[in-house]
Design a protein around this motif. Structure first.
Motif: not given
Length: 139
Positions: A87-109
């Motif tokens: 369910s999280l995978f499906e949600y993140l596939k549909k979410v705004d690409p900016v949110v994915l960029n935020i998550i990626e940068l947050k994971i990178k520190g």
């Protein structure tokens, strides 16, 4: 033994004053000296924050083992590949690409201020988008 902020600050201040005397002796302008002081104070505060929260006497410190099979995250696809919840995978596939960029940068520190500068969006917008993801995760 805890971190003694006052003692360390006094030592830092004495070191900084001696350094500034040397810089003035060599005719360095006051603006540069001021910038150096601000930079060094930020570094001191970052180190202080790290040392305050570092506690090597916690039990977890002695039981932690290095994990070598953890996949390094370099892009959004790596993040999506690591997600086990469908369910999280499906949600993140549909979410705004900016949110994915935020998550990626947050994971990178990166912190929120740095992410804001990198993506060119406001801090409040970042928090709002993170709040939406957290709201979904609570379901």
């Amino acid at each position: 033994m805890g971190y003694d902020y006052k003692k360390e600050y006094i030592r830092w201040k004495q070191w900084k004053e001696n350094e500034e005397k040397i810089l003035r002796k060599h005719h360095v302008d006051e603006l540069t000296i001021s910038d150096l002081r601000k930079f060094d104070l930020a570094q001191f505060n970052a180190e202080r924050s790290f040392k305050r929260h570092q506690n090597v006497t916690k039990d977890i410190f002695f039981t932690t083992q290095p994990i070598y099979d953890k996949k390094e995250i370099n892009n959004i696809d790596d993040i999506l590949d690591e997600i086990e919840s469908e369910s999280l995978f499906e949600y993140l596939k549909k979410v705004d690409p900016v949110v994915l960029n935020i998550i990626e940068l947050k994971i990178k520190g990166y912190n929120i201020n740095e992410i804001s500068q990198i993506l060119g969006i406001s801090i409040s917008s970042i928090y709002r988008r993170i709040k939406k993801v957290k709201k979904f995760l609570k379901k």
